[in-house]
Design an enzyme around this catalytic site. Structure first.
Site, PDB file in Angstrom:
ATOM      1  N   ASP A   1       0.284  -1.016  -0.362  1.00 51.22           N
ATOM      2  CA  ASP A   1      -0.298   0.118  -0.189  1.00 51.22           C
ATOM      3  C   ASP A   1       0.996   1.502   0.285  1.00 51.22           C
ATOM      4  O   ASP A   1       2.637   1.110   0.215  1.00 51.22           O
ATOM      5  CB  ASP A   1      -1.035  -0.153   0.974  1.00 51.22           C
TER       6      ASP A   1
ATOM      7  N   ASP B   1      -4.379  13.406   6.610  1.00 53.22           N
ATOM      8  CA  ASP B   1      -5.953  13.234   7.049  1.00 53.22           C
ATOM      9  C   ASP B   1      -7.075  13.451   6.169  1.00 53.22           C
ATOM     10  O   ASP B   1      -7.804  13.831   4.898  1.00 53.22           O
ATOM     11  CB  ASP B   1      -6.936  13.976   8.053  1.00 53.22           C
TER      12      ASP B   1
ATOM     13  N   ASP C   1      -0.327   5.313   0.563  1.00 54.93           N
ATOM     14  CA  ASP C   1      -0.220   5.809   2.097  1.00 54.93           C
ATOM     15  C   ASP C   1      -0.124   5.337   3.451  1.00 54.93           C
ATOM     16  O   ASP C   1      -0.734   4.510   3.061  1.00 54.93           O
ATOM     17  CB  ASP C   1      -1.918   7.112   1.830  1.00 54.93           C
TER      18      ASP C   1
ATOM     19  N   CYS D   1     -11.988  -2.283  -7.822  1.00 57.42           N
ATOM     20  CA  CYS D   1     -10.614  -2.135  -7.698  1.00 57.42           C
ATOM     21  C   CYS D   1     -10.191  -1.298  -6.290  1.00 57.42           C
ATOM     22  O   CYS D   1      -9.770  -1.709  -6.511  1.00 57.42           O
ATOM     23  CB  CYS D   1      -9.868  -1.772  -8.784  1.00 57.42           C
TER      24      CYS D   1
ATOM     25  N   HIS E   1     -11.715   5.843  -8.470  1.00 52.54           N
ATOM     26  CA  HIS E   1     -12.902   6.014  -7.264  1.00 52.54           C
ATOM     27  C   HIS E   1     -13.470   5.844  -5.982  1.00 52.54           C
ATOM     28  O   HIS E   1     -12.295   5.920  -5.049  1.00 52.54           O
ATOM     29  CB  HIS E   1     -13.427   4.405  -7.951  1.00 52.54           C
TER      30      HIS E   1
ATOM     31  N   ASP F   1       1.253   9.894   6.028  1.00 56.38           N
ATOM     32  CA  ASP F   1      -0.368  10.140   5.342  1.00 56.38           C
ATOM     33  C   ASP F   1      -1.076  11.101   5.955  1.00 56.38           C
ATOM     34  O   ASP F   1      -0.424  11.419   6.955  1.00 56.38           O
ATOM     35  CB  ASP F   1      -1.481   8.467   5.973  1.00 56.38           C
TER      36      ASP F   1
ATOM     37  N   ASP G   1      -1.775  -0.771   5.732  1.00 58.60           N
ATOM     38  CA  ASP G   1      -1.820  -0.624   7.410  1.00 58.60           C
ATOM     39  C   ASP G   1      -3.619   0.557   7.884  1.00 58.60           C
ATOM     40  O   ASP G   1      -3.842   1.157   8.476  1.00 58.60           O
ATOM     41  CB  ASP G   1      -1.243   1.404   7.410  1.00 58.60           C
TER      42      ASP G   1
ATOM     43  N   ASN H   1      -5.633   2.826  -3.321  1.00 55.44           N
ATOM     44  CA  ASN H   1      -6.775   3.129  -3.226  1.00 55.44           C
ATOM     45  C   ASN H   1      -6.238   4.935  -3.682  1.00 55.44           C
ATOM     46  O   ASN H   1      -5.643   5.942  -2.605  1.00 55.44           O
ATOM     47  CB  ASN H   1      -7.188   3.623  -1.767  1.00 55.44           C
ATOM     48  N   GLN H   2      -6.315   5.628  -4.448  1.00 56.64           N
ATOM     49  CA  GLN H   2      -6.853   7.180  -4.252  1.00 56.64           C
ATOM     50  C   GLN H   2      -8.056   7.628  -5.076  1.00 56.64           C
ATOM     51  O   GLN H   2      -8.534   8.644  -6.292  1.00 56.64           O
ATOM     52  CB  GLN H   2      -5.621   7.529  -5.472  1.00 56.64           C
TER      53      GLN H   2
END
Length: 187
Positions: A7, A17, A9, A99, A91, A15, A126, A51-52
Site C-alpha cells: 500500500d 487526513d 499512503d 478495484c 474511485h 499519510d 496500514d 486507493n486514490q
C-alpha cells in the site's frame, strides 16, 4: 516469482487526513526507501496498490499523482531499490468498482500481471481494507503500525485476517523477509 505488494499512503509515505495531494506533501516514512531497496535486493518484485479516491473527489489530478509517483520512483532508485509497477484506484466508495480495496480486483490484476502465486504473495498495508484485499485472494497479509496501522490494530484487531503478521514499520517487515530468505531450509 516472489511478489510483494505495498500500500502507499501510511506504508511508503506519510499519510494525511486531508489526502496527500501534491509532490510536496508526498514525504517518505522513515526507512521506507531502504525497505524497498532491501526487498529488491532480496529478489522480490515490488508493486504498489493504492486507493486514490482523492482523484474521484477532485482533490487532485492524475497529473499530480504521476508527479508523486515519479518522486517515489526516484527516491527508491537512489536507495538502490525498484518499484516494478504502481496500480491505483481513482474511485470513491460510491462508484462501487471492483478495484478499490477491500475488493480484490487491483490485487488480482497485479498477481496476474506478474504471473505470481497468490498464496506466496504478501501485501503490506496500514488499514483493514488492505489486509482484506490480499486475504480475499488467499495471499499473506502484513499490517504495519505506521500511518493508520496503530488505529487499525486497536479498532479492528479482532477483524484482521487470521494469518496477519504485524510489524512496526515497512523496514521491520523487510528485515523479517530478508531473515526468512537467509534462514536454513529444512530437508
Amino acid at each position: 516469482m516472489k511478489l510483494i505488494i505495498l500500500d502507499r499512503d501510511g506504508v511508503i509515505n506519510q499519510d494525511r487526513d486531508d489526502f496527500v495531494k501534491s509532490v510536496d506533501e508526498w514525504i517518505p516514512v522513515e526507512g521506507s526507501m531502504d525497505a524497498v531497496a532491501f526487498l529488491t535486493q532480496a529478489g522480490y518484485t515490488v508493486a504498489v496498490a493504492t486507493n486514490q479516491s482523492g482523484i474521484g473527489r477532485k482533490y487532485f489530478t492524475v497529473q499530480n499523482l504521476t508527479e508523486m509517483h515519479a518522486k517515489m520512483h526516484r527516491l527508491v532508485r537512489q536507495a538502490g531499490g525498484e518499484i516494478n509497477g504502481i496500480w491505483f484506484c481513482p474511485h470513491t466508495d460510491a462508484d462501487n468498482c471492483n478495484c478499490r480495496k477491500p475488493k480484490p480486483g487491483m490485487i488480482e490484476d497485479i498477481i496476474g500481471r506478474f504471473n505470481a502465486q497468490a498464496s506466496e504473495t504478501w501485501l503490506v498495508g496500514d488499514s483493514l481494507r488492505d489486509l482484506q484485499a490480499i486475504d480475499a485472494v488467499g495471499g499473506k497479509p502484513a499490517l504495519v503500525l505506521t500511518g493508520k496501522g496503530k488505529k487499525t490494530l486497536s479498532q479492528h484487531g479482532h477483524e484482521l485476517p487470521e494469518h496477519t503478521q504485524v510489524f512496526d514499520t515497512l523496514l521491520d517487515f523487510s528485515q523479517y523477509i530478508m531473515q526468512e530468505n537467509t534462514a536454513p531450509q529444512a530437508d
